[in-house]
Each structure stands twice: as structure tokens, then as C-alpha cells.
Scaffold this motif. Sequence first.
Motif, mmCIF file in Angstrom:
data_model
loop_
_atom_site.group_PDB
_atom_site.id
_atom_site.type_symbol
_atom_site.label_atom_id
_atom_site.label_comp_id
_atom_site.label_asym_id
_atom_site.label_seq_id
_atom_site.Cartn_x
_atom_site.Cartn_y
_atom_site.Cartn_z
ATOM 1 N N GLY A 268 0.935 -1.137 0.013
ATOM 2 C CA GLY A 268 0.035 -0.001 0.122
ATOM 3 C C GLY A 268 0.833 1.257 0.111
ATOM 4 O O GLY A 268 0.403 2.403 -0.764
ATOM 5 N N LEU A 269 1.809 1.372 0.780
ATOM 6 C CA LEU A 269 2.921 2.439 0.949
ATOM 7 C C LEU A 269 3.487 2.608 -0.472
ATOM 8 O O LEU A 269 3.586 3.806 -1.091
ATOM 9 N N HIS A 270 3.794 1.474 -1.179
ATOM 10 C CA HIS A 270 4.527 1.664 -2.464
ATOM 11 C C HIS A 270 3.543 2.355 -3.604
ATOM 12 O O HIS A 270 4.270 2.691 -4.543
ATOM 13 N N LYS A 271 2.261 2.339 -3.377
ATOM 14 C CA LYS A 271 1.403 2.951 -4.260
ATOM 15 C C LYS A 271 1.353 4.568 -4.310
ATOM 16 O O LYS A 271 0.987 5.235 -5.083
ATOM 17 N N TYR A 272 2.000 5.067 -3.171
ATOM 18 C CA TYR A 272 2.122 6.361 -2.866
ATOM 19 C C TYR A 272 3.634 6.817 -3.616
ATOM 20 O O TYR A 272 3.838 7.743 -4.071
ATOM 21 N N LEU A 273 4.616 5.951 -3.128
ATOM 22 C CA LEU A 273 5.809 6.116 -3.366
ATOM 23 C C LEU A 273 6.138 6.218 -4.823
ATOM 24 O O LEU A 273 6.750 7.124 -5.597
ATOM 25 N N ARG A 274 5.685 4.952 -5.630
ATOM 26 C CA ARG A 274 6.031 4.856 -6.964
ATOM 27 C C ARG A 274 5.783 6.050 -7.895
ATOM 28 O O ARG A 274 6.721 6.539 -8.795
ATOM 29 N N PRO A 275 4.647 6.654 -7.913
ATOM 30 C CA PRO A 275 4.135 7.966 -8.897
ATOM 31 C C PRO A 275 5.179 9.087 -8.462
ATOM 32 O O PRO A 275 5.377 9.925 -9.218
ATOM 33 N N ASP A 276 5.357 9.024 -7.247
ATOM 34 C CA ASP A 276 6.430 10.454 -6.847
ATOM 35 C C ASP A 276 7.800 10.246 -7.124
ATOM 36 O O ASP A 276 8.583 11.215 -7.053
ATOM 37 N N GLU A 277 8.356 8.910 -7.748
ATOM 38 C CA GLU A 277 9.678 9.002 -8.126
ATOM 39 C C GLU A 277 9.703 9.831 -9.352
ATOM 40 O O GLU A 277 10.931 10.047 -9.832
ATOM 41 N N ALA A 278 8.755 10.355 -10.148
ATOM 42 C CA ALA A 278 8.651 10.996 -11.356
ATOM 43 C C ALA A 278 9.036 12.146 -10.877
ATOM 44 O O ALA A 278 9.733 13.223 -11.779
ATOM 45 N N ILE A 279 8.698 12.747 -9.755
ATOM 46 C CA ILE A 279 9.158 14.158 -9.112
ATOM 47 C C ILE A 279 10.512 13.997 -8.610
ATOM 48 O O ILE A 279 11.287 15.031 -8.583
ATOM 49 N N THR A 280 10.762 13.089 -7.755
ATOM 50 C CA THR A 280 12.228 13.222 -7.148
ATOM 51 C C THR A 280 13.471 12.695 -8.121
ATOM 52 O O THR A 280 14.443 13.514 -7.892
ATOM 53 N N GLY A 281 12.912 12.116 -9.049
ATOM 54 C CA GLY A 281 14.117 11.815 -9.878
ATOM 55 C C GLY A 281 15.047 10.498 -9.383
ATOM 56 O O GLY A 281 16.100 10.157 -9.822
ATOM 57 N N PHE A 282 14.659 9.776 -8.173
ATOM 58 C CA PHE A 282 15.388 8.717 -7.689
ATOM 59 C C PHE A 282 14.259 7.705 -7.131
ATOM 60 O O PHE A 282 13.168 7.932 -6.964
ATOM 61 N N ALA A 283 15.050 6.608 -7.113
ATOM 62 C CA ALA A 283 14.085 5.584 -6.457
ATOM 63 C C ALA A 283 13.496 5.593 -4.971
ATOM 64 O O ALA A 283 14.532 6.221 -4.381
ATOM 65 N N LEU A 284 12.412 5.435 -4.688
ATOM 66 C CA LEU A 284 11.925 5.570 -3.527
ATOM 67 C C LEU A 284 11.406 4.254 -2.610
ATOM 68 O O LEU A 284 10.826 4.460 -1.813
ATOM 69 N N SER A 285 12.028 3.189 -3.036
ATOM 70 C CA SER A 285 11.762 2.179 -2.383
ATOM 71 C C SER A 285 12.417 2.290 -0.940
ATOM 72 O O SER A 285 13.391 2.733 -0.694
ATOM 73 N N PRO A 286 11.772 2.089 0.071
ATOM 74 C CA PRO A 286 12.191 2.454 1.540
ATOM 75 C C PRO A 286 13.447 1.540 1.667
ATOM 76 O O PRO A 286 14.541 1.984 2.306
ATOM 77 N N THR A 287 13.595 0.536 1.265
ATOM 78 C CA THR A 287 14.870 -0.546 1.489
ATOM 79 C C THR A 287 16.036 0.224 0.713
ATOM 80 O O THR A 287 17.135 0.506 1.482
ATOM 81 N N VAL A 288 15.884 0.646 -0.390
ATOM 82 C CA VAL A 288 16.870 1.738 -1.071
ATOM 83 C C VAL A 288 17.193 2.852 -0.366
ATOM 84 O O VAL A 288 18.522 3.233 -0.265
ATOM 85 N N LEU A 289 16.218 3.554 -0.018
ATOM 86 C CA LEU A 289 16.253 4.713 1.029
ATOM 87 C C LEU A 289 17.156 4.470 2.033
ATOM 88 O O LEU A 289 18.162 5.258 2.341
ATOM 89 N N TYR A 290 16.973 3.555 2.705
ATOM 90 C CA TYR A 290 17.603 3.021 3.976
ATOM 91 C C TYR A 290 19.171 2.898 3.837
ATOM 92 O O TYR A 290 19.832 3.373 4.549
ATOM 93 N N GLN A 291 19.348 1.954 2.770
ATOM 94 C CA GLN A 291 20.490 1.770 2.383
ATOM 95 C C GLN A 291 21.403 3.219 2.060
ATOM 96 O O GLN A 291 22.639 3.278 2.593
ATOM 97 N N GLY A 292 20.946 4.079 1.322
ATOM 98 C CA GLY A 292 21.372 5.229 1.066
ATOM 99 C C GLY A 292 21.652 6.344 2.497
ATOM 100 O O GLY A 292 22.777 6.811 2.572
#
Length: 274
Positions: free
Chosen positions: A211-235
Amino acid sequence: MSLDYPYQDAFNRQLAERAMADATRAEYTATLKDFFHYLENFNPTYQREHRVNQLQTQDVEQYLAMLVDSRQIQNQTYNKVLSHLNVYFKFLFSHNWTPYLPTLDLKSKPKEAAQSVNYRWVDRLDDLLADRRLHVYTRLTLLLVAQGYPVQSFLKPGVTAQLDPSAWPASAQTFLQEFRAFILPLQQRFQCDDWFLKQRAAADPHLTLPGLHKYLRPDEAITGFALSPTVLYQGYLVNYLRRHPQETDREVVSALHLPPDSIDYYRRLSQRAD
């Protein structure tokens, strides 16, 4: 006690005979529980009679496609899930409990090339929190990850309700004012103080990871980077290590609440980061 998936007891005995580690058996259970939960909710073939012997290749393909599209799993995870399902269906087939091997024609995915970790997003947090084009759940995810919380922590019921953000930076306080105006009606409707709540009526009001990914994925077009929480946490972890190069492993483990055996991995990531 109800079973999480068909023939669970017999399959567990088979895994035990293979002298498999408890953690590995738990991974099988998690995969199969999730697979059949998905079938019960989204697969017409299984919904009609709940008969595992009716499942065919397209039913497994549908589940795997959901994992890739909705949960954005990496190839390594895809291959592990496929392996778990393959072992399970071979077990059923060997006992004549299914006439099909629905995983027989499914192929694993190639190993992905190592990619540099995006750690710079943490340095842009103030601007990201102020960007009202991003959904509040997207910005809340960024804020919590930047505070050191992995997604499996902050989606757990009861966790966010206990957070004390009073010491968080000014940009966070400004965003939280906006967020509270958004979340308060949902908290009142569901009688729940947590921060990630569904926007429609539900027996369990807590937002799930898909359910959270449904909010995150469309916003990647705005941020220009992946918004997967796992990838964000690595960063976030890489960013921390680059900012604190003199800290000892013990200090890093204490500050980040990481298991000691993962420190070397994240140090290597931080050294590779460009």
C-alpha cells in the motif's frame, strides 16, 4: 491451529529432514504464507475452491509479477521466492498431491550488476519535506528513514504512535504540522494513533508495504530517484558512514542499531559510493 498454507505440516517435516536452518525454514514459511494469502485475495482459480492441485504456471507468474511491479523486489529476491515455490511444488508433485509442476517452465532472473547507492537524497531532505507535490506519506517515509528507521520498523503497529519528534530539525517540525492536519481525521476515524493509515474503511487500518508503494512509485517521477524504502535506508546508512568515517565499528553499531556482521558490507558500499 490453522495452517498458513496447504500441506504445511507435511512440508515442514520434509524441510526438517533436510537439516535446514531454522531461519531458512522461516523464509519458506513466509514465502508460502504470502503466496497463498495473495491467491486467496486476487486469484480467481484459487478463490473458487481453494485447491492447490488446480494451480498452474500462470497463477505463479501472476504472483511473481506482483512482487516485481508492486513491491519492486530485486532479482535476487525474485530468484529466492521462485526457488521456495519450486521446492514446495516438487514436494506436492512427488506425493501426487498435484498433477502439475507450475514452476517447471519459470526461469530465474540474471544477477544484477552492482549499482551505486543514492546517499545524497539525505542531504536534500529539507527541500523534499517542503515539496508539496510529494504525497505526505512519501515525505513521511523520507523523514523516518533519515531518522534511522527502516520500513519494517515504522510500519509496525504501535511504533509511530510512540515516537517523540520534538528533537527533530526545524524542517521536520514544519512538515509534521502539515502531516498532522492530514492524519488526524484518519486517526479519529480508526481510533488509532499510528501515522501510516489507510484512507478507506478497513478492518485493519494500518497501511501495508504494498500500500505504501502505491504512494511512493508515482512520486519517483518528481524526485528523480528510487523511493523504495529499502533502497532509501541503504542510502541513509551510506550517508552516515561517509559523514562519520572515524567512528569505530562498535560506535556505528550502537548509533545505527545494526547487526555487527553488516558493518563491513555498508562500509564497502560507502567506499564505492561516488
